[in-house]
Structures are given as structure tokens and as C-alpha cells.
Design a protein around this motif. Structure first.
Motif, PDB file in Angstrom:
ATOM      1  N   THR A 187     -19.548 -12.885  26.113  1.00  0.00           N
ATOM      2  CA  THR A 187     -20.776 -12.104  26.256  1.00  0.00           C
ATOM      3  C   THR A 187     -21.864 -13.011  26.813  1.00  0.00           C
ATOM      4  N   GLY A 189     -24.831 -15.154  27.563  1.00  0.00           N
ATOM      5  CA  GLY A 189     -25.849 -15.787  26.732  1.00  0.00           C
ATOM      6  C   GLY A 189     -25.352 -16.359  25.422  1.00  0.00           C
ATOM      7  N   THR A 190     -24.141 -15.999  24.996  1.00  0.00           N
ATOM      8  CA  THR A 190     -23.716 -16.468  23.673  1.00  0.00           C
ATOM      9  C   THR A 190     -23.293 -17.938  23.693  1.00  0.00           C
ATOM     10  N   SER A 202     -28.729 -14.909  36.211  1.00  0.00           N
ATOM     11  CA  SER A 202     -28.559 -13.578  35.622  1.00  0.00           C
ATOM     12  C   SER A 202     -27.108 -13.256  35.322  1.00  0.00           C
ATOM     13  N   ARG A 333     -34.929  -6.731  42.957  1.00  0.00           N
ATOM     14  CA  ARG A 333     -35.413  -6.112  41.717  1.00  0.00           C
ATOM     15  C   ARG A 333     -34.769  -4.745  41.500  1.00  0.00           C
ATOM     16  N   ASN A 344     -26.547  -0.241  29.923  1.00  0.00           N
ATOM     17  CA  ASN A 344     -26.788   0.724  28.858  1.00  0.00           C
ATOM     18  C   ASN A 344     -25.762   1.849  28.876  1.00  0.00           C
ATOM     19  N   ARG A 409     -20.482  -5.564  24.780  1.00  0.00           N
ATOM     20  CA  ARG A 409     -21.396  -6.714  24.667  1.00  0.00           C
ATOM     21  C   ARG A 409     -21.537  -7.150  23.223  1.00  0.00           C
ATOM     22  N   GLY A 410     -21.329  -8.418  22.970  1.00  0.00           N
ATOM     23  CA  GLY A 410     -21.526  -8.962  21.629  1.00  0.00           C
ATOM     24  C   GLY A 410     -20.328  -8.786  20.714  1.00  0.00           C
TER      25      GLY A 410
ATOM     26  N   ARG B 192     -37.244 -18.224  39.060  1.00  0.00           N
ATOM     27  CA  ARG B 192     -36.036 -18.869  38.538  1.00  0.00           C
ATOM     28  C   ARG B 192     -36.359 -20.215  37.893  1.00  0.00           C
ATOM     29  N   HIS B 329     -25.086 -17.706  13.533  1.00  0.00           N
ATOM     30  CA  HIS B 329     -24.831 -16.971  14.775  1.00  0.00           C
ATOM     31  C   HIS B 329     -25.023 -15.469  14.564  1.00  0.00           C
ATOM     32  N   TYR B 332     -28.646 -14.651  14.498  1.00  0.00           N
ATOM     33  CA  TYR B 332     -29.123 -14.793  15.874  1.00  0.00           C
ATOM     34  C   TYR B 332     -28.777 -13.564  16.702  1.00  0.00           C
ATOM     35  N   ARG B 333     -27.523 -13.108  16.603  1.00  0.00           N
ATOM     36  CA  ARG B 333     -27.113 -11.949  17.387  1.00  0.00           C
ATOM     37  C   ARG B 333     -27.861 -10.690  16.945  1.00  0.00           C
TER      38      ARG B 333
END
Lengths: 449, 449
Positions: A187, A189-190, A202, A333, A344, A409-410, B192, B329, B332-333
Motif C-alpha cells: 500500500t 506510503g506504508t 505520487s 492536476r 475512491n 488499500r491498507g 515536488r 503501525h 498510525y494507519r
């Protein structure tokens, strides 16, 4: 324990042997160095490898009596990731010999867990497409895939049990599919990417390679900074969405049949398998990914583009850089907003499924040095969901092909548990072990299952 | 043009003068170096400043006949941001004298636009709280705020017209409020951060300082990589949400009255001003921010924590690091999910408002070296929305206090236009110019408005 057998062990087995006193870190390091001496001349997975430095790390671990969930486990690190004691050239002549001042977070956490950094693994230039020297471990006329070429090949050739890669498009999953190892993109960012050269922030994530899902889960826990726990063992038959994706027509027809057959086998084995309909917005995800990653790349590499143009490969200049320079901030953008909407919508899809099953690649590793087609991965990367490539197929040329398993996600742990259920049913139908890797030394992926 | 007057010009004016041939880059550089020689002994804004290096850059620009929207404009760069020709120590003795191999993206884009990098501006240790040497430009017994202490102070003291900072909590907005300059934190991800030392990647952004909104807009366009366009001039009276935020009680009562008075004045001037109700989930945003940024920090700095503990400040060890080490964790999540929910809810709030108006700080810069309270900023930072601090108030001690103006994600240009409307009404009521900075040399912020 015989040194000659050590390189056949997985990460968890090595750490257990070292922590139990059955073997020293130095003995493990020597066994893998021997294996590397044997396989590296054909595979060319390493950009930097210094046996003396490896042994010094191992002896230091033995001397300090350290502990950790990866104690004594050799790890290869993609050369896009900073290491304070080894050069890091990002796959570019511009940075040949560069020595970073600090370890990337993922390297620091690996070392803290007791791992031995074996060396730097070959990467495509700036983790994009221009290939390094690595060859496919089974068939040297083919690519191992990219951009994490050396990391995947090193694990496939048993030169390390674990390797760090990265993924911005398909750079972890694609080589895993081609080389016949387990590849994991977490996922978004983890696993923190501090100290990893940013390609397109990104979408950039770390990527992990191992020969088993258990080792992937162990390494993932170390890198998110949590106590390792085993993959849940009592998983019921999962709800599987068979997902052809908008890129299905690019998949080799023989492999299309493999995927369809797999879905049928999983249904027969008790899974609830249905065709997963992706929201219509998803059709634009591949293009949104292309714009976002290309524009971010040209901003990140503004200096190199202005001052070192001739040191950038034609493939990079005419590909990602051209797309990025042609993409306005407004289009960028708009693509970011499109990606948000898709993320989503995909959350809602995962209310109906435990995992999605899709092709990881269009087929087997192609002949030549081109690192192959990433289009089966890029949309999932943009969605920030966790994905695995699990080696369950043998393609028409006798080479590995992975299945891509995608979680919400997650929900990385849930994905591991469901993936293990899938793997067992596909790799060992009716309890029969089936060799999956057409390696020089064929054997089941994980004798323990 | 007199050299002595040059340091009073803004970025756009300098670039116009240089591009029009009225003045050379070298003359601009000399004027600002003179100003620095005058003010730096009291303000101590620079960590690295080499006049010879500055003049060499300026002469090179003159010699090459370069063009660009920032041609000849001096810029100070926070020392958490990599520069290939200047040391970058991240505010830590661990990295004293470190010389990065490449410019951060924001530095490379500044140079490409023709800017002169004047030097490295003082930062708090790793952009957190342990302060550097910088003093408040008006009252040396006070903090300039932090962590972008030197960047804000350098602009406030006219030592540069533009400066680069960063913000993970309130590191750009807070010093802007204290020092009486315009501070801008962009929509997350639009500028960035490649080459900026990661503190907590989920919240890190670049931050910009200037004396006018026009210069902020110009610099922002350069750094997102788009052709600069002026702030829209035909803005109707905006719909303003007056937002006390859950942290309102921490605001100095005298400043509470200033904010309430400002809301009333804006309503009288024609804006549609109402009390903005934030969704109830927002009450937990400050704590979610604290957990997310602290846990990401301890992962990012795993090596320093393990190997250089005694070289970390007690403030860092007992603050952010302690919180981060104590946060699992799973917590955090959960905080990350909470943040996602809040972001989506806030999007709905912005359907009713063009901007939100809130305190930027609890009041004026406090006496001492503690960099002050960031709690009025942290939730907005977590929301990924663009924010400005605009200097419109004078606090009870005669020091500047900013108003925080908050826009919807991705609507930075709309925020600039609405902010200019607000600024004009608050700073120059009934057409009267009111000096806003209690500087040694008081004057209106921008005579051109």
C-alpha cells in the motif's frame, strides 16, 4: 549445517538458524557469496558487490551478538536506493561512483533487523526503462524485466533470499512475474521511501522480492516497523474478483487461457469467483498514470534535463521526458483528480471482494534487453493498492508467468492471507507438488507448504 | 538605478529590471549582499553564505545572457533542502559540512528560472523544533518561529525577496505570521519535494516566503513548472468562512479580538462572512497529525536514532521521537484513515466557501528561543489544502501577527485571488495605507496595491 545448503533456505529459516546458534552470520554470508560466484557471471544482477565488505558486516553481527528478525539474512538493494557504505548510481552514468551520506530508511530498517546488505542490484536508468546489464536467470537471451532487474534476478537465482526494489509503474511486479519469484508492492506510503531516489512521488513505493509469501510478509513487517507476525492461517476461501482489466487484449492468448483456467480452478476449489467489473473511470487510469509519473519525473530531474541531456538515454529522453515536458500543469492536476476518483471507486469494489486476480504481465519475459510491457501494473500502482505477483504459471516457452493479486488499500495482511490460499490451490492442485520455476535447478517454490 | 534601493524591490520588480536591461544580476547581488552585511549580524538568518559564490552566480547569469521569470532574483534556501554547490546540514551536527550530489527539484527550478541562490537559511534540527541561531528581525529577544526560521527572517529583513522553506506542521506559516511576511504552503504534492530531507512524507511540502502575494504567486508558478500568470484581478467579494478551529482557546485573547474584528470588517467591505462549522471528525485531526508525522519521522530517522542518539537534541528525542516510538503501525494507519475522511469532508465545506479565515498563530512571536506553538497550522497541513499567512495585524507588543487563509485542495490560484481581496480590505481600510511591519524601517507591505 552444510554451507552448501544454506543458499537454498528462505529468510525466516536463515534467521531462525542463526538466532538458534546453528550457524553464524559469516557462514551464511560465505554460502551466498559462493552461490553468487557461481551464478553472477551469467545473471549479472549486481552493480556493486564486495565480498570483503559483506564478510565484514557478517563478522560484526556475529561479534556484537545482535538479534533481530532478519539476523544474518542477505539482502540485495536496488541501486536507486541510498546506502552509506556502498556506491549508489541510480542506473545513470551521471552518478557513477556517488556515495550517499546516509542509508535510505528501508536499508536502515533492514540493517537494524540484522540483515546483511550483500550489494547493490542493477536498476534501469533512474528506475524507468533504459536497461542495465542483468539477464534473465533462466534464459540469458531474455530480459529479467525492469526496472528492479537485479533485485528480481538475484532472488530467482538464489543469490539472496530477499531483495529491495521499487515500483512507480510495474518495476517490482513485472520482474517478479518474468523471473518466477514473489514480488510485492505495498500500500502506497506504508513503507517509507526516504533515501530512495524519487522518480514520481505520487506513485513511488518500495517493492520486495522473496521466494515465498511468508518471507515477503516477514520483510514487510520489518520495513513498516512492526513486530513480525505470521500470515493468518485460518483464511476461509476468499471472494475473488477475476479482473481482465482494460489491458486484457494485450495479454498473450496462451496466457489469457492460463488466467481463465486459474479462475476456474479456484472456483472449483471453493472460492467465490466472479468477473470483477471495474468502474468506467478506470479506463482512463493508465493514461492518468502516464501523465502524472512523466510530469513529476521531468520536474524531479529538471537539473539533469537542463545540464546533462547527453548523458540521459535516448529511451528516457524520447519516452518519459517527452511525455512529461508535453504535459501541462493543468492536465497533470486533472489526472491527479481522476486518480483520486478512481481510488475512491475502487474502495467500493473491494467491499465485494477479498482480492482481485489479474495478469501481472502480458506473458513471459520477452527476448532482448527491452524490459517489457508494464501496462498490466500501472493502473494498480496509481490506485495505491497493495499487489503481489505470485509465480503459478509456466508459459508456452517454459518460462514463469505470475498472477497478480490485488488487495484493498491498507489491507496488505488480508491480501497475504488470501494470496496464500490462492497460491496453494494453483501451485499444488489436489495436493500434488508442481515445479514452477524452469530454473537450472527446478524445485517447488516452497517445500514447506 | 541606485544599488542602495535594489533590496527594497520585490522579485517581479527585480526580474523586470534585469530583463529590461536596467540593472545587471551582479548589481542586484551586490545590493542584497550589502543589505545582508547590514542586517545579518543581528538576525543570523544564514547557515551558509559565501559572497564570492553569490557574485560568481550573478556574473555567470549576466555573461550567458540568460532569461527567466526570476532572472537575477536572490533566493534563500532552507538548509533542509539539498544544494549541489553549498553545504546542507539539515540543522543537525550529524550532517555538518555535508555536500549533496544534486540540487533539490525546487532549487533546480529556481536556478532554471534565473534565480541566484544567496545561501542556506537556518532551519530547526531536521525541520522539527530544536532551534537554530536566528533571531526575530524586529525584536532579537524573540524567536522568528520555526522550523523555517532563517527563510522567514531573511525575507522580513529584506535580505532576500524570496525564500524557500518547508512545512510538515506549521514550519512555513508560523514564522510568516511572527515575522510579518507572506508565507505560503501549497496544495500537497504540487511543488515536488525531491531532494528535500523527508521529515514525514505524508505531510511534507515546500513553503514559500515573499513580501507580497504577487511574488508568492510568481514563485509558485515557477516551482510547479508552469508559465507565470498574474493573480486574477476581477475577483468578486469572496464567500469567507470564519473558522475558530478546535484550537481557538489557545489564541491570545487580544488576537482573538483582532480576528473577530477582521471578520466584521470583511463583512462590512462586502464579503459574505459566516462562521464555518468544521465536521466533527476535524476535532481529532491535530492528534492524527501528531501520530502520523511522529511515526514517519522515527522510521525515516531510524539510523540516526540507533547510531547517533547523543547527537539528537533532547527536544527531538523527548518530543517527536518519543511519540513516534510509542505509536504502533495500527494506530498510525488508523490516523491515516482518519485524515482521509477529514480531507473528503473538508472538500464539502469548500463548496460553501471561497476561503476559510483562521488564526495563523496563537499570537505574536514569543520571547525566547522556543519556536512557538504550531497547533493552529497542523490540522490544515494534514488536510493537504493550500494555506497562506498574510501580515495584517499588529499585536499587543507591536509585533506582526498573520491571518491564515485556507483554500480548497488544488485551488491555489483561487486562494491567491481571494486572499488579495482580503488583504486589501484589511491592510488598507477605506483606502488608507497602514504600515503593517514594525520593522526598523516601517512601510506598507506593497506600495503598488
Amino acid at each position: 549445517m552444510s554451507y552448501r545448503a544454506l543458499h537454498r533456505l528462505g529468510a525466516a529459516e536463515i534467521a531462525a538458524a542463526v538466532r538458534g546458534g546453528a550457524v553464524s552470520c559469516e557462514a551464511v554470508a560465505r554460502a551466498f557469496l559462493d552461490r553468487i560466484a557461481e551464478r553472477e557471471p551469467a545473471v549479472l544482477a549486481f552493480e556493486h558487490l564486495d565480498p570483503a565488505q559483506v564478510l565484514a558486516q557478517a563478522r560484526q553481527l556475529d561479534k556484537l551478538g545482535r538479534d533481530g528478525p532478519l539476523l544474518g539474512v542477505p539482502v540485495a538493494v536496488k541501486d536507486i536506493i541510498d546506502t552509506r557504505d556502498m556506491p549508489t548510481a541510480y542506473g545513470s552514468p551521471i552518478y557513477a561512483g556517488h556515495r550517499p551520506v546516509r542509508d535510505a530508511t528501508c536499508v536502515a530498517l533492514s540493517r537494524r533487523a540484522g540483515a546483511i546488505v550483500m550489494g547493490k542490484a542493477v536498476t534501469a536508468e533512474f528506475a524507468v526503462v533504459h536497461p542495465g546489464k542483468t539477464r534473465h536467470p533462466v534464459d540469458p537471451s531474455r530480459t529479467p524485466g525492469g526496472s528492479s532487474s537485479g533485485s528480481a534476478a538475484a532472488v530467482a537465482a538464489d543469490m539472496v533470499p530477499l531483495a529491495l526494489g521499487t515500483q512507480t509503474t510495474g518495476s517490482t511486479i513485472k520482474p517478479a512475474s518474468y523471473c518466477g519469484v514473489v514480488g510485492y508492492r505495498p500500500t502506497f506510503g506504508t513503507i517509507r521511501c526516504s533515501g530512495v531516489m524519487e522518480s514520481a512521488g505520487s506513485c513511488d513505493t518500495a517493492g520486495l522480492y522473496a521466494r515465498t509469501l511468508e518471507d515477503i510478509s516477514l520483510y514487510r513487517d520489518v520495513l513498516v516497523g512492526t513486530e513480525p507476525v505470521p500470515i493468518a492461517g485460518d483464511t476461509p476461501a476468499p471472494r475473488i474478483g477475476f479482473c481482465r482489466t482494460p489491458q486484457w487484449d494485450r495479454v498473450d492468448p496462451a496466457c489469457q487461457r492460463l488466467f481463465e483456467d486459474a479462475a476456474a480452478r479456484l472456483a472449483r476449489a471453493g472460492a467465490h469467483v466472479t468477473e470483477a467489473e471495474l468502474p468506467p473511470e478506470f479506463d482512463a487510469a493508465e493514461e492518468a498514470h502516464r501523465l502524472i509519473t512523466s510530469r513529476e519525473f521531468v520536474l524531479n530531474f529538471a537539473w539533469e534535463i537542463e545540464h546533462r541531456w547527453s548523458d540521459l538515454s535516448p529511451a528516457l529522453r524520447e519516452g518519459k521526458i517527452r511525455v512529461g515536458l508535453d504535459c501541462s500543469h493543468e492536465r497533470y492536476r486533472a489526472a491527479c483528480r481522476q486518480a483520486d476518483i478512481c481510488r475512491n471507486r475502487l474502495d467500493a469494489v473491494f467491499e465485494r471482494y477479498d482480492l482481485l486476480l489479474a495478469p501481472a504481465t502480458t506473458g513471459e519475459a520477452p527476448v532482448g534487453t527491452n524490459t517489457g510491457d508494464s501496462s498490466l501494473c500501472s493502473s494498480w500502482t496509481l490506485m495505491h493498492v497493495p499487489t503481489l505477483s505470485v509465480p503459478v504459471f509456466t508459459g508456452p516457452a517454459g518460462l514463469p508467468v505470475g498472477v497478480q493479486l490485488i488487495g484493498a488499500r491498507g489491507e496488505d495482511r488480508k491480501l497475504f492471507a488470501a494470496a496464500r490460499w490462492v497460491y496453494r490451490k494453483l501451485a499444488f492442485p489436489a495436493g500434488k507438488r508442481r515445479p514452477l520455476q524452469a530454473d537450472t535447478d527446478p524445485r517447488p517454490l516452497n517445500g514447506g507448504w
